[in-house]
Each structure stands twice: as structure tokens, then as C-alpha cells.
Design a protein around this motif. Structure first.
Motif, PDB file in Angstrom:
ATOM      1  N   TYR A  80      66.057  51.744  48.119  1.00 55.02           N
ATOM      2  CA  TYR A  80      64.982  52.364  47.347  1.00 55.02           C
ATOM      3  C   TYR A  80      63.885  51.348  47.029  1.00 55.02           C
ATOM      4  O   TYR A  80      62.689  51.647  47.170  1.00 55.02           O
ATOM      5  CB  TYR A  80      65.555  52.946  46.048  1.00 55.02           C
ATOM      6  N   LEU A  81      64.279  50.143  46.594  1.00 56.58           N
ATOM      7  CA  LEU A  81      63.301  49.112  46.267  1.00 56.58           C
ATOM      8  C   LEU A  81      62.458  48.746  47.483  1.00 56.58           C
ATOM      9  O   LEU A  81      61.227  48.638  47.403  1.00 56.58           O
ATOM     10  CB  LEU A  81      64.013  47.863  45.731  1.00 56.58           C
ATOM     11  N   ALA A  82      63.118  48.561  48.625  1.00 55.84           N
ATOM     12  CA  ALA A  82      62.394  48.171  49.847  1.00 55.84           C
ATOM     13  C   ALA A  82      61.492  49.295  50.343  1.00 55.84           C
ATOM     14  O   ALA A  82      60.339  49.058  50.731  1.00 55.84           O
ATOM     15  CB  ALA A  82      63.402  47.776  50.925  1.00 55.84           C
ATOM     16  N   MET A  83      62.002  50.515  50.320  1.00 58.56           N
ATOM     17  CA  MET A  83      61.249  51.657  50.842  1.00 58.56           C
ATOM     18  C   MET A  83      60.013  51.947  50.007  1.00 58.56           C
ATOM     19  O   MET A  83      58.956  52.325  50.536  1.00 58.56           O
ATOM     20  CB  MET A  83      62.162  52.893  50.869  1.00 58.56           C
ATOM     21  N   ASN A  84      60.113  51.730  48.693  1.00 57.75           N
ATOM     22  CA  ASN A  84      59.003  52.037  47.792  1.00 57.75           C
ATOM     23  C   ASN A  84      58.205  50.797  47.369  1.00 57.75           C
ATOM     24  O   ASN A  84      57.337  50.890  46.498  1.00 57.75           O
ATOM     25  CB  ASN A  84      59.540  52.757  46.546  1.00 57.75           C
ATOM     26  N   LYS A  85      58.508  49.652  47.995  1.00 52.03           N
ATOM     27  CA  LYS A  85      57.785  48.395  47.726  1.00 52.03           C
ATOM     28  C   LYS A  85      57.813  48.033  46.238  1.00 52.03           C
ATOM     29  O   LYS A  85      56.839  47.524  45.680  1.00 52.03           O
ATOM     30  CB  LYS A  85      56.329  48.497  48.196  1.00 52.03           C
ATOM     31  N   VAL A  86      58.950  48.295  45.581  1.00 52.35           N
ATOM     32  CA  VAL A  86      59.103  47.973  44.162  1.00 52.35           C
ATOM     33  C   VAL A  86      59.556  46.522  44.035  1.00 52.35           C
ATOM     34  O   VAL A  86      60.554  46.117  44.647  1.00 52.35           O
ATOM     35  CB  VAL A  86      60.128  48.914  43.492  1.00 52.35           C
ATOM     36  N   LYS A  87      58.847  45.739  43.267  1.00 54.97           N
ATOM     37  CA  LYS A  87      59.153  44.318  43.124  1.00 54.97           C
ATOM     38  C   LYS A  87      59.878  43.989  41.816  1.00 54.97           C
ATOM     39  O   LYS A  87      60.439  42.910  41.673  1.00 54.97           O
ATOM     40  CB  LYS A  87      57.850  43.498  43.184  1.00 54.97           C
ATOM     41  N   GLN A  88      59.831  44.912  40.864  1.00 56.65           N
ATOM     42  CA  GLN A  88      60.454  44.637  39.565  1.00 56.65           C
ATOM     43  C   GLN A  88      60.918  45.948  38.943  1.00 56.65           C
ATOM     44  O   GLN A  88      60.164  46.904  38.859  1.00 56.65           O
ATOM     45  CB  GLN A  88      59.443  43.939  38.653  1.00 56.65           C
ATOM     46  N   MET A  89      62.172  45.991  38.507  1.00 53.20           N
ATOM     47  CA  MET A  89      62.693  47.226  37.930  1.00 53.20           C
ATOM     48  C   MET A  89      64.012  46.949  37.212  1.00 53.20           C
ATOM     49  O   MET A  89      64.838  46.160  37.659  1.00 53.20           O
ATOM     50  CB  MET A  89      62.931  48.281  39.020  1.00 53.20           C
ATOM     51  N   LYS A  90      64.187  47.583  36.078  1.00 49.27           N
ATOM     52  CA  LYS A  90      65.468  47.569  35.365  1.00 49.27           C
ATOM     53  C   LYS A  90      65.959  49.000  35.343  1.00 49.27           C
ATOM     54  O   LYS A  90      65.363  49.855  34.708  1.00 49.27           O
ATOM     55  CB  LYS A  90      65.290  47.037  33.941  1.00 49.27           C
ATOM     56  N   ARG A  91      67.026  49.278  36.077  1.00 50.24           N
ATOM     57  CA  ARG A  91      67.449  50.666  36.241  1.00 50.24           C
ATOM     58  C   ARG A  91      68.942  50.841  35.979  1.00 50.24           C
ATOM     59  O   ARG A  91      69.732  49.918  36.081  1.00 50.24           O
ATOM     60  CB  ARG A  91      67.107  51.176  37.632  1.00 50.24           C
ATOM     61  N   TYR A  92      69.307  52.099  35.622  1.00 52.87           N
ATOM     62  CA  TYR A  92      70.722  52.455  35.589  1.00 52.87           C
ATOM     63  C   TYR A  92      70.920  53.700  36.416  1.00 52.87           C
ATOM     64  O   TYR A  92      70.001  54.489  36.623  1.00 52.87           O
ATOM     65  CB  TYR A  92      71.233  52.641  34.152  1.00 52.87           C
ATOM     66  N   HIS A  93      72.124  53.872  36.923  1.00 52.84           N
ATOM     67  CA  HIS A  93      72.425  54.983  37.825  1.00 52.84           C
ATOM     68  C   HIS A  93      73.862  55.407  37.593  1.00 52.84           C
ATOM     69  O   HIS A  93      74.773  54.577  37.582  1.00 52.84           O
ATOM     70  CB  HIS A  93      72.231  54.517  39.281  1.00 52.84           C
ATOM     71  N   VAL A  94      74.076  56.681  37.366  1.00 49.38           N
ATOM     72  CA  VAL A  94      75.414  57.253  37.226  1.00 49.38           C
ATOM     73  C   VAL A  94      75.594  58.268  38.347  1.00 49.38           C
ATOM     74  O   VAL A  94      74.815  59.210  38.467  1.00 49.38           O
ATOM     75  CB  VAL A  94      75.595  57.941  35.856  1.00 49.38           C
ATOM     76  N   GLY A  95      76.590  58.068  39.186  1.00 49.50           N
ATOM     77  CA  GLY A  95      76.777  58.994  40.301  1.00 49.50           C
ATOM     78  C   GLY A  95      78.100  58.771  41.005  1.00 49.50           C
ATOM     79  O   GLY A  95      78.786  57.769  40.791  1.00 49.50           O
ATOM     80  N   LYS A  96      78.445  59.725  41.880  1.00 51.59           N
ATOM     81  CA  LYS A  96      79.700  59.639  42.619  1.00 51.59           C
ATOM     82  C   LYS A  96      79.525  58.821  43.892  1.00 51.59           C
ATOM     83  O   LYS A  96      78.468  58.824  44.516  1.00 51.59           O
ATOM     84  CB  LYS A  96      80.216  61.040  42.969  1.00 51.59           C
ATOM     85  N   VAL A  97      80.598  58.112  44.251  1.00 53.45           N
ATOM     86  CA  VAL A  97      80.662  57.381  45.515  1.00 53.45           C
ATOM     87  C   VAL A  97      82.000  57.709  46.174  1.00 53.45           C
ATOM     88  O   VAL A  97      82.906  58.255  45.530  1.00 53.45           O
ATOM     89  CB  VAL A  97      80.526  55.859  45.301  1.00 53.45           C
ATOM     90  N   TRP A  98      82.110  57.366  47.477  1.00 53.83           N
ATOM     91  CA  TRP A  98      83.289  57.758  48.239  1.00 53.83           C
ATOM     92  C   TRP A  98      83.793  56.589  49.075  1.00 53.83           C
ATOM     93  O   TRP A  98      83.003  55.880  49.715  1.00 53.83           O
ATOM     94  CB  TRP A  98      82.956  58.941  49.145  1.00 53.83           C
ATOM     95  N   ARG A  99      85.128  56.393  49.080  1.00 55.69           N
ATOM     96  CA  ARG A  99      85.739  55.318  49.857  1.00 55.69           C
ATOM     97  C   ARG A  99      87.050  55.788  50.480  1.00 55.69           C
ATOM     98  O   ARG A  99      87.877  56.388  49.789  1.00 55.69           O
ATOM     99  CB  ARG A  99      85.989  54.084  48.979  1.00 55.69           C
ATOM    100  N   ARG A 100      87.245  55.509  51.751  1.00 56.46           N
ATOM    101  CA  ARG A 100      88.442  55.935  52.476  1.00 56.46           C
ATOM    102  C   ARG A 100      89.570  54.928  52.287  1.00 56.46           C
ATOM    103  O   ARG A 100      90.022  54.303  53.229  1.00 56.46           O
ATOM    104  CB  ARG A 100      88.134  56.058  53.970  1.00 56.46           C
ATOM    105  N   GLU A 101      90.040  54.781  51.077  1.00 58.62           N
ATOM    106  CA  GLU A 101      91.129  53.839  50.818  1.00 58.62           C
ATOM    107  C   GLU A 101      92.346  54.575  50.286  1.00 58.62           C
ATOM    108  O   GLU A 101      92.270  55.756  49.930  1.00 58.62           O
ATOM    109  CB  GLU A 101      90.689  52.758  49.850  1.00 58.62           C
ATOM    110  N   SER A 102      93.458  53.889  50.232  1.00 60.87           N
ATOM    111  CA  SER A 102      94.682  54.499  49.714  1.00 60.87           C
ATOM    112  C   SER A 102      94.565  54.634  48.207  1.00 60.87           C
ATOM    113  O   SER A 102      94.494  53.620  47.502  1.00 60.87           O
ATOM    114  CB  SER A 102      95.900  53.648  50.084  1.00 60.87           C
ATOM    115  N   PRO A 103      94.541  55.865  47.706  1.00 56.62           N
ATOM    116  CA  PRO A 103      94.334  56.057  46.264  1.00 56.62           C
ATOM    117  C   PRO A 103      95.603  55.818  45.456  1.00 56.62           C
ATOM    118  O   PRO A 103      96.708  56.051  45.923  1.00 56.62           O
ATOM    119  CB  PRO A 103      93.903  57.525  46.173  1.00 56.62           C
TER     120      PRO A 103
END
Length: 506
Positions: A139-162
Motif C-alpha cells: 500500500y505504501l509503495a503503490m500510493n507513494k506514502v512516505k510517512q504513516m502511523k497506521r493500525y489494521h485489524v483483519g483476518k489472515v490465513w496460513r496452511r499450517e498444522s493448527p
């Protein structure tokens, strides 16, 4: 004839057109007859597919549903985490659940094998996001953002033994906080560690310790011990398993599977036993071998400055400089850290639980540059809170001590003791909703009063407003406290004000 589900789509279309063709028959009735034959064939082919198969209704491996009770606890945890992020000035960001596969590959080292790839549906090779850090860098590279303090809450997925009992899933929620931009050394890094302390203290999970190391110290240590540079990341990946398996098992993997010389592995083993505070930093400055390595010295200078800031923040006693910490992800370039709960004897009624890290993070100054066509870098540092593991701990403790939670926030229940009062109840509850009061009623024309009152007690609703013929005639409403069962008559026009007053006092 084979089942309909087995016929290729094109073959079925030809068959259906033949059945529907009027041929030499001229009458429309014949066409209808052929049409009925076609539909009969279609139905007969579908029948075998409609048979019940023997299968177990369950969620996919490594996933789970969350009940209303669980969601209440989860939301409280997330609210506490997010409020801390906001207190430190972060803005919220969201990114797609899946990314172009090329955006994710070669960013995670050996862990890239755990990425979920999606079947090509529209000319793009896609993968479910593995974490929230790489999408942020994109996101930073695509939008040419040089400075940002952000938070993000979301789901992620990993194919590991649960291991669900330990809070390890294939689908799970991450809560990330990151600071992007060119700043003076170690100030943002120190703030990230302060945030971790604030969150873990606020959640009251018990005593914890944050292990800290530096990627340059790790690389320098490997070089001093004789690890070939081509094997640095592979050895890092092995050492990252130290919180799950013993040093003996890790050493075996390094030597037998990664081809590392046994004497080199033993030298690494000598160093990774060391851990302490700022004093260890000073000791390593004097180490005859490590002090000769440029990368180690750069890392030690960073950590010395970091401990100065941590002391000013009042959290230095919670931080341990630990040479065994490596963090397996390829994109880390500087300070790395990981929070663990200290093992304490299980309290009465509480089972002992082995739990990995509950928060982790570090500095990744080169990741954004990988997405930029000109390789422009944006230094970044951040942290991730292990919500699922924290939730598993809280859930186990609640179960052990028989704690319960309310699944709704209803403040007032609208009831009646008499029949044919639905219209009055609807008018009354609309008045409460319009005033911002959380209210409910039973979806029945003529509910029994006992049933209504029992519902309030079951759902822990604090107040009940009761309207009947007598109340309607006198222009009042009965206001009942569910806990004390006391009732008072309130003028209809004063009801909202009285309810709001009682709710503010509770």
C-alpha cells in the motif's frame, strides 16, 4: 445413461436441443411433448445427485465459529487493543483479503510454503494474505506514502498444522500497529514496545516478558560462528522454532537438514544461552569475537540507545535482551521483539497451558522498496498482537472460574400484562429507540407477563417498562427494576428522562 452431473456441459446442451427439436412434427403440442420429455430426462438425471451423502457437518480444519458469548469477550479484547493504538495516534487502514501471488512470494522465507493460493478465476494468480505487514508495505509503495502511523485489524490465513487449544489456527485475526517513515533511531521502536506493554498490562493476563534482539546482531553472530551467508535465513528459520521445540531438535535440523557443520551449530548454541538487560549489551561490546564484527556493533549501538528510551518510558524491567530470538520472517532488518507470558503455577480450577508468544514485531526497512519500481525505501517498524492466543487464555480462565457474559446490551424491555396491547408496545418501544435507548420486546401479540419477566432475568436486562389498561387510562408507565423487582409509576412524558437517569447511575 450416465448421471447428469457426469455429462460434459456441451454434450448436455446438444442432447437437450435434440429433445426439444420439433423435427417433422408441425403442431405446437408436439413441441410441448418433446419439451416435457426433455424436462423428464433432466429430472431423472438430477435424482441420483439429490441422494443424501454421508458427511459430517463441521468447520474446515484450523477454523471455528465464534458464539455470541465468545464474540462479546473477543470484542472487549479488540476494543482495548484498538483504543491503545488510537491513543498513540494511529489511523485505521484496510486491504484486500487476497493479493496478487507475486506480491507475497519470496517475502516470508520458508514460511512462503504456508501461503494459501487461490485457483485462477479471472486471469490473475492470487493468494490469501499471510499477514498484514506485506500488504501494508505494498500500500505504501503503490500510493507513494512516505510517512504513516497506521493500525489494521483483519483476518489472515496460513496452511499450517493448527493447535486450537493453544490458539493456533489456519484462519485467524491479527491486530497490527506500524510506524512508517524516516525518523531518528530507536524512537519509534521504543514506542512500539511501550504499546505492547500497555496492551498486555491492560488485558491483565499476568506477568509477561518482552524478548528483544537485533537482526544485525543475529547475522553478525552467524558470521562469527562460521555460518555461510547463503544459509543465514535458513538457519534463522530453524532457530525461530525454539519456542516450540528444544535446542537439541533445532540443532539436529540445522545439521541434518540444513547442512550446517556441527561445530558451527555448537558455537551458535553457546551464544543463544545468553539473555539479560542493558548489562548484556555492555558485555557483548567486550566480547573478543563479536566486537570485531561491524554488524554486531551497529546492532549493539541501536540496543544501547533503545534501552535508554525504554528506561525513560518506565518499561526497561519488562524487556530482556535475548540472543536466541531471531524471528523467522525474511523482511526484518533491525530490532526484533516478542512478548511471552511467564509461566506461573495454575490457580485452583485452572489447567496449565503452554502458550507461545502473544505479541511480536520488529523493524523492516527494506520491504517497501521491494514493491517500488525504483527501489525507494520507506523505513518501517511495527508490532502484531496475537489476539487468538490471548482469547484462548481468557476463554480458558472464564471457563475455569464459571464466569459468564451478557450477549446483548439491551437496557429496557417493553412488556404488558394484558392482551391486545401490541400497538401500544410498538409505539412505546419506538419512542425508546428514537431516544437512543437499547430496548426489546417479544414478537408476540399476546405474550404472558411471566414469560416476559423471565426473559428479562435470563438476559440480565436491568429495566422493564410495563403498559396496560390502567396505565394507559392514567397516562403513566410502570418502571420495574429486574434486580430488586420494585415498581414505580412514571408519567408517560417523563419516562425517557427517568430511564436515562437510572442508566447513568448504574
Amino acid at each position: 445413461m450416465p448421471r447428469f452431473g457426469v455429462l460434459p456441459r456441451r454434450a448436455w446442451a446438444v442432447l437437450r436441443s435434440q429433445l426439444l427439436r420439433p423435427s417433422c412434427l408441425a403442431c405446437t403440442g408436439a413441441v410441448r411433448c418433446h419439451s416435457q420429455v426433455a424436462e423428464a430426462v433432466l429430472t431423472s438425471q438430477l435424482k441420483p445427485c439429490q441422494k443424501k451423502s454421508n458427511f459430517i457437518i463441521k468447520t474446515p480444519k484450523g477454523t471455528r465459529d465464534l458464539s455470541p458469548q465468545q464474540m462479546v469477550v473477543r470484542e472487549k479484547i479488540l476494543d482495548m487493543v484498538v483504543s491503545c493504538f488510537k491513543r498513540h495516534g494511529a489511523k485505521r487502514l484496510d486491504t484486500p483479503a487476497f493479493e496478487l501471488k507475486e506480491m507475497l512470494t519470496e517475502k516470508y522465507g520458508e514460511d512462503s510454503l504456508l501461503i494459501y493460493d487461490l485457483k485462477d478465476q479471472g486471469g490473475e494468480l492470487l493468494s490469501l494474505r499471510y499477514d498484514l505487514t506485506v500488504p501494508f508495505a505494498r500500500y505504501l509503495a503503490m500510493n507513494k506514502v512516505k510517512q504513516m502511523k497506521r493500525y489494521h485489524v483483519g483476518k489472515v490465513w496460513r496452511r499450517e498444522s493448527p493447535t486450537i487449544v493453544q490458539g493456533r489456527f489456519r484462519e485467524f485475526c491479527q491486530c497490527d500497529f506500524d510506524i512508517a517513515g524516516q525518523f531518528d533511531p530507536m524512537i519509534p521502536d521504543a514506542e512500539c514496545l511501550k504499546i505492547m506493554c500497555e496492551i498486555l498490562n491492560g488485558l491483565q493476563l499476568g506477568e509477561f516478558l518482552i524478548k528483544v534482539n537485533h537482526r544485525r546482531i543475529v547475522d553478525g553472530m552467524f558470521a562469527v560462528c562460521g555460518v555461510p551467508e547463503s544459509k543465514f535465513r535458513a538457519i534463522c528459520s530453524s532457530m525461530d522454532k525454539l519456542d516450540k521445540i528444544s535446542w537439541k531438535a533445532v540443532r539436529h535440523e540445522m545439521v541434518a537438514k540444513k547442512g550446517l557443520a556441527s561445530e558451527v551449530a555448537d558455537q551458535i548454541g553457546d551464544y543463544i544461552q545468553r539473555h539479560g538487560g542493558e548489562s548484556l549489551v555492555e558485555q557483548l561490546f567486550q566480547d573478543p569475537r563479536l566486537s570485531q564484527n561491524k554488524q554486531v556493533l551497529e546492532g549493539l549501538r541501536d540496543l544501547k540507545l533503545l534501552f535508554e528510551y525504554l528506561t525513560l518510558f518506565g518499561i526497561a524491567e519488562k524487556i530482556s535482551f535475548d540472543l536466541s530470538l531471531v524471528r523467522g520472517l525474511d523482511y526484518y532488518t533491525g530490532v526484533i521483539y516478542e512478548a511471552v507470558l511467564l509461566q506461573t503455577p495454575a490457580q485452583a480450577g485452572e489447567e496449565s497451558m503452554t502458550m507461545g508468544s502473544v505479541a511480536a514485531g520488529g523493524r523492516y526497512d527494506g520491504l517497501v522498496g521491494l514493491f517500488d519500481s525504483k527501489g525507494h525505501k520507506v523505513p518501517c517498524v511495527g508490532l502484531s498482537i496475537g489476539v487468538e492466543r490471548i482469547f484462548a487464555i481468557v476463554e480458558q480462565r472464564m471457563k475455569a472460574f464459571g464466569e459468564t457474559v451478557r450477549t446483548t446490551e439491551t437496557q429496557v424491555f417493553v412488556a404488558t400484562p394484558q392482551k391486545n396491547f401490541l400497538q401500544e408496545r410498538l409505539k412505546l418501544i419506538a419512542e425508546l429507540w428514537d431516544a437512543g435507548i437499547k430496548a426489546e420486546l417479544l414478537y408476540k401479540n399476546n405474550p404472558k407477563l411471566l414469560t416476559q419477566l423471565h426473559y428479562c432475568e435470563t438476559m440480565s436486562i436491568p429495566l422493564v417498562v410495563i403498559i396496560g389498561e390502567q396505565e394507559l387510562k392514567e397516562g403513566v408507565i410502570k418502571l420495574r427494576s429486574v434486580a430488586s423487582r420494585e415498581e414505580v409509576a412514571i408519567k408517560r412524558e417523563d419516562l425517557v428522562t427517568e430511564i436515562q437517569k437510572r442508566l447513568s447511575e448504574s
